[in-house]
Structures are given as C-alpha cells and as structure tokens.
Design a protein around this motif. Structure first.
Motif, short mmCIF file in Angstrom:
data_model
loop_
_atom_site.label_atom_id
_atom_site.label_comp_id
_atom_site.label_asym_id
_atom_site.label_seq_id
_atom_site.Cartn_x
_atom_site.Cartn_y
_atom_site.Cartn_z
N THR A 13 15.56 -9.71 -13.46
CA THR A 13 14.35 -9.86 -14.09
C THR A 13 13.23 -9.69 -12.86
OG1 THR A 13 14.52 -12.12 -13.88
CG2 THR A 13 14.84 -11.16 -15.95
N TYR A 14 12.06 -9.00 -12.90
CA TYR A 14 11.06 -9.22 -12.02
C TYR A 14 10.43 -10.74 -12.20
CZ TYR A 14 6.38 -8.53 -10.02
OH TYR A 14 5.20 -8.94 -9.22
N PRO A 15 10.20 -11.47 -10.87
CA PRO A 15 10.09 -12.80 -11.05
C PRO A 15 8.57 -13.19 -10.99
CG PRO A 15 10.61 -12.38 -8.71
CD PRO A 15 10.72 -11.21 -9.64
N GLY A 16 7.67 -12.55 -10.86
CA GLY A 16 6.33 -12.70 -10.60
C GLY A 16 5.36 -13.11 -11.85
N ASP A 17 4.29 -13.80 -11.87
CA ASP A 17 3.32 -13.90 -12.67
C ASP A 17 2.28 -13.05 -12.57
OD1 ASP A 17 4.60 -16.66 -13.92
OD2 ASP A 17 4.94 -17.01 -11.94
N MET A 18 1.38 -12.97 -11.39
CA MET A 18 0.32 -12.36 -11.08
C MET A 18 0.48 -10.73 -11.80
SD MET A 18 -1.44 -11.17 -7.70
CE MET A 18 -0.51 -9.50 -7.57
N ALA A 19 1.35 -10.14 -11.76
CA ALA A 19 1.58 -8.82 -12.13
C ALA A 19 1.76 -8.59 -13.62
CB ALA A 19 2.83 -8.16 -11.57
N VAL A 20 2.17 -9.82 -14.15
CA VAL A 20 2.20 -9.92 -15.61
C VAL A 20 0.55 -9.76 -16.39
CG1 VAL A 20 2.92 -11.15 -17.73
CG2 VAL A 20 4.35 -10.95 -15.69
N ALA A 21 -0.12 -10.79 -15.82
CA ALA A 21 -1.48 -10.80 -16.06
C ALA A 21 -2.38 -9.43 -15.80
CB ALA A 21 -2.30 -11.88 -15.31
N MET A 22 -1.93 -8.88 -14.71
CA MET A 22 -2.37 -7.77 -14.22
C MET A 22 -2.35 -6.46 -15.26
SD MET A 22 -2.55 -7.32 -10.23
CE MET A 22 -3.70 -8.41 -9.20
N SER A 23 -0.90 -6.54 -15.76
CA SER A 23 -0.56 -5.61 -16.80
C SER A 23 -1.16 -5.75 -17.80
CB SER A 23 0.91 -5.77 -17.01
OG SER A 23 1.72 -4.84 -17.86
N ALA A 24 -1.59 -6.99 -18.45
CA ALA A 24 -2.36 -7.11 -19.81
C ALA A 24 -3.77 -6.82 -19.40
CB ALA A 24 -2.17 -8.64 -20.12
N LEU A 25 -3.99 -6.88 -18.17
CA LEU A 25 -5.50 -6.44 -18.01
C LEU A 25 -5.76 -4.85 -17.95
CD1 LEU A 25 -6.66 -9.13 -15.38
CD2 LEU A 25 -7.62 -8.80 -17.89
N GLY A 26 -4.82 -4.30 -17.61
CA GLY A 26 -4.88 -2.79 -17.43
C GLY A 26 -5.30 -2.43 -15.82
N ALA A 27 -4.87 -3.17 -14.96
CA ALA A 27 -5.08 -2.99 -13.50
C ALA A 27 -4.69 -1.91 -13.00
CB ALA A 27 -4.74 -4.24 -12.70
N THR A 28 -5.19 -1.39 -11.76
CA THR A 28 -4.57 -0.06 -11.21
C THR A 28 -4.14 -0.36 -9.63
OG1 THR A 28 -6.01 1.41 -12.62
CG2 THR A 28 -5.03 2.29 -10.48
N VAL A 29 -3.05 0.02 -9.17
CA VAL A 29 -2.79 -0.23 -7.87
C VAL A 29 -2.98 0.91 -6.98
CG1 VAL A 29 -0.84 -0.59 -6.28
CG2 VAL A 29 -0.82 -1.39 -8.64
N GLU A 30 -3.76 0.75 -5.85
CA GLU A 30 -4.42 1.90 -4.96
C GLU A 30 -3.27 1.88 -3.68
OE1 GLU A 30 -8.29 1.39 -3.65
OE2 GLU A 30 -9.02 1.03 -5.76
N ILE A 31 -2.76 3.00 -3.56
CA ILE A 31 -1.73 3.12 -2.43
C ILE A 31 -2.01 4.47 -1.53
CG2 ILE A 31 0.78 3.87 -1.99
CD1 ILE A 31 1.17 3.18 -5.22
N GLU A 32 -1.86 4.03 -0.39
CA GLU A 32 -2.08 5.25 0.72
C GLU A 32 -0.54 5.56 1.18
OE1 GLU A 32 -4.22 5.57 5.09
OE2 GLU A 32 -5.54 5.21 3.29
N SER A 33 -0.27 6.86 1.51
CA SER A 33 1.10 7.22 1.80
C SER A 33 1.15 7.38 3.35
CB SER A 33 1.25 8.64 1.09
OG SER A 33 0.57 9.74 1.85
N ALA A 34 2.26 7.74 3.85
CA ALA A 34 2.28 7.70 5.18
C ALA A 34 1.55 9.10 5.86
CB ALA A 34 3.71 7.96 5.53
N ASP A 35 1.18 10.11 5.19
CA ASP A 35 0.39 11.01 5.81
C ASP A 35 -0.92 10.88 5.16
OD1 ASP A 35 0.66 11.41 2.90
OD2 ASP A 35 1.71 13.61 3.11
#
Length: 328
Positions: free
Chosen positions: A159-181
């Motif tokens: 299982t994934y153990p976290g709590d924060m991401a569960v709430a962010m999933s309900a909220l419809g959050a978005t993760v911003e990522i920058e790649s190596a390039d």
C-alpha cells in the motif's frame, strides 16, 4: 548505512545535472529516505540536497487556486491560512499523518514520493519484487495485515502509506515536474502514483533526474470537507483505511462528491464512478451501500487483511453520512 557522496547544488539546473545518474537520489527532508538507507533498502551513491533551491513558497495560483512549493514543509502547508480555510481536508490529512517533528522536516514533494512501509520491502532478508525485482512478493502468502485490497498484482500487494496525497487526490491537485533537460510538465496527482502491475519497483511517474517543483490546487469549491483515518492506535499510525471527501448538498440532493481513499491500494485510490453514482441523488443508507458496492467490486483480501473490505464499506458510509447529515 553505506558511504555516499553528498552534494548541495546552487540551482535547479545544477540539481538536475547531479541527480541525473542512476545511482543519485535527491533529498529534501529525508524523513523516509534516510530510514530506508539505514535499512539498506535504498543504497544511493550520491545524495543531492535540494534544500537550498527555494521552492518553499505557498502562494495564490492561477484561477483562484493555490500553489504549494515542493520544499514547503508539511507544517507550513497545514498551518497556511488559505489551506485551513479553503482546503481543510488537506490540513486535516497532514495533521493525521505524523508527529510535529516529522511535519517540520517533511516536504510536499518528498511526502508524495514516500515509499511503502511493507514489512517485506523494509526487510532485506525477505523477498520483495519492489526492492529486488524477480525475488517474489512475500506478503501474498505471508503477513499482509496492512496490505492492499484494490489494484494489486501477482507481483506486489503493498500500500501507499501517505495521507497528504489522498486529500490532494480528492481535491484534484496537479504535480508540477521539471525534467533533467529542463522541460516542465504537469501531472494530475491522481495519475502521479502507479499501480504495481508487473513493474512494482516504479512507485510514480518520475523519471531519472526529474524534480518536483510544486503542487497546485484548483480554486476552492463549496461543500463539506472531511478526512477520516481509521488506524490501530489513536495517533501516528498508518491508515488501515482512510477517506478524503468533498461533498456538497442542495435541495436535499448531492451536488458534489469527490472521494479518495488511502490504505487500500498501491496509490491513493480515486474512482470517478462514485461521483457519477452519488451526484443528483438523495443521501440514504441504501445509496451509500451502492457506492461501496462500486468501490469494492474488485476488492480482494489476503487472509490477514480480509477485514479491510467491510471496514472500507463502513468507513465510506460513515463519511458520507457525516457529510450529508444523514442518520444511518
């Protein structure tokens, strides 16, 4: 713990360069990574400390939303005025997740990337496909008390153990990522974590050298926000089942029902069919049971965690009853 090289980059571009090799790992708060290094589960040859790169700001985002920097501490996020007032499900989930000391160090990006606490993953003397591909999954025929009932595979039931991401999933959050390039991309948090399938060692969509820069929350919506975490002791334990809910009512009918679940899968579990079923309906015990039927139609227990199936049903009903002020 094995010896390792320690680097502190002075820019995000420098961090990408240092973290690009396969044997390098970025570190922020280190609340999970250092434990795994002590257990010999993680064995990076280089740690790239990104704490000097800023990314701690929590500020107004586009279209009335909120942008949380990847290095904002869990304490700062949970205590932020807008989070407490407009996204209380997120504050409650963070506060349910760990001690004050850990929240002071844990970061937004690091929290998203935490790894499972499966007994077989954290014990290098036991078989684990996530830690050592091809060695087998000891939990399937072993101790599976905390393990998944949805989205499992023949290779992994962690299982994934976290709590924060569960709430962010309900909220419809978005993760911003920058790649190596240096290429930026945005990934819905509901798609950020992966199910095990036949590649259980991949927890999320990050590629080598990727760095999370922020998480963005959409504009707040009307409705009651709840986070319920069922655990074996009153505090600082991982969820057996958790539910993050945003539910709105109008004229006796449900007009919004965004639900996400923790403790039952390899990722925060979000099933859009629940919203489709609940919206437009008058709340009732029968409706909540129908929602649980949809949620759990593919659920499978592994003896020790069979109890999670009825527990998830009861927890969902209790959350929906509280959110809609319905007597069960």
């Amino acid at each position: 713990m094995r010896p390792f090289d320690f680097q502190r980059p002075d820019s995000l571009a420098h961090a990408h360069q240092l973290a690009a090799p396969e044997n390098a790992t970025a570190i922020a708060g280190g609340t999970n990574l250092l434990d795994l290094m002590k257990l010999q589960v993680e064995r990076p040859e280089r740690l790239v400390d990104i704490n000097r790169l800023g990314m701690t700001e929590i500020a107004d985002g586009a279209d009335g939303g909120l942008r949380i920097g990847a290095l904002a501490s869990n304490t700062a996020t949970a205590n932020h005025d807008r989070v407490r007032a407009e996204y209380p499900v997120l504050a409650r989930a963070i506060l349910a997740g760990a001690t004050q000391q850990l929240r002071n160090r844990a970061t937004t990006g690091g929290n998203l990337c935490q790894r499972t606490r499966c007994y077989y993953f954290t014990n290098i003397d036991q078989p684990c496909n996530k830690r050592e591909p091809g060695s087998g999954c000891g939990a399937i025929d072993g101790i599976a008390h905390l393990h998944a009932i949805l989205g499992t595979s023949a290779d992994c039931i962690a299982t994934y153990p976290g709590d924060m991401a569960v709430a962010m999933s309900a909220l419809g959050a978005t993760v911003e990522i920058e790649s190596a390039d240096g290429i930026e991309r945005s990934v819905p948090v509901r798609d950020f974590h992966l199910l095990p399938g036949d590649t259980p060692w991949r927890d999320n969509v990050l590629e080598t050298g990727d760095i999370i820069t922020a998480v963005t929350l959409p504009a707040p919506v009307p409705g009651k926000q709840l986070y319920r975490k069922v655990r074996e002791r009153s505090s600082y334990a991982f969820a057996l089942v958790s539910v993050a809910a945003i539910v709105a009512m109008e004229d006796g009918a449900i007009t919004r029902a965004d639900l996400a679940f923790g403790g039952i899968a390899h990722k925060p579990w979000y099933d859009p069919r629940l919203s489709e079923l609940l919206i437009g309906e008058a709340p009732s015990r029968a409706l909540f049971d129908k929602a649980a039927d949809v949620l759990l139609e593919d659920a499978r227990g592994y003896r020790e965690n069979d109890f999670k199936i009825p527990l998830a049903r009861r927890t969902l009903a209790a959350v929906l009853a509280e959110a809609t002020e319905t007597e069960l």
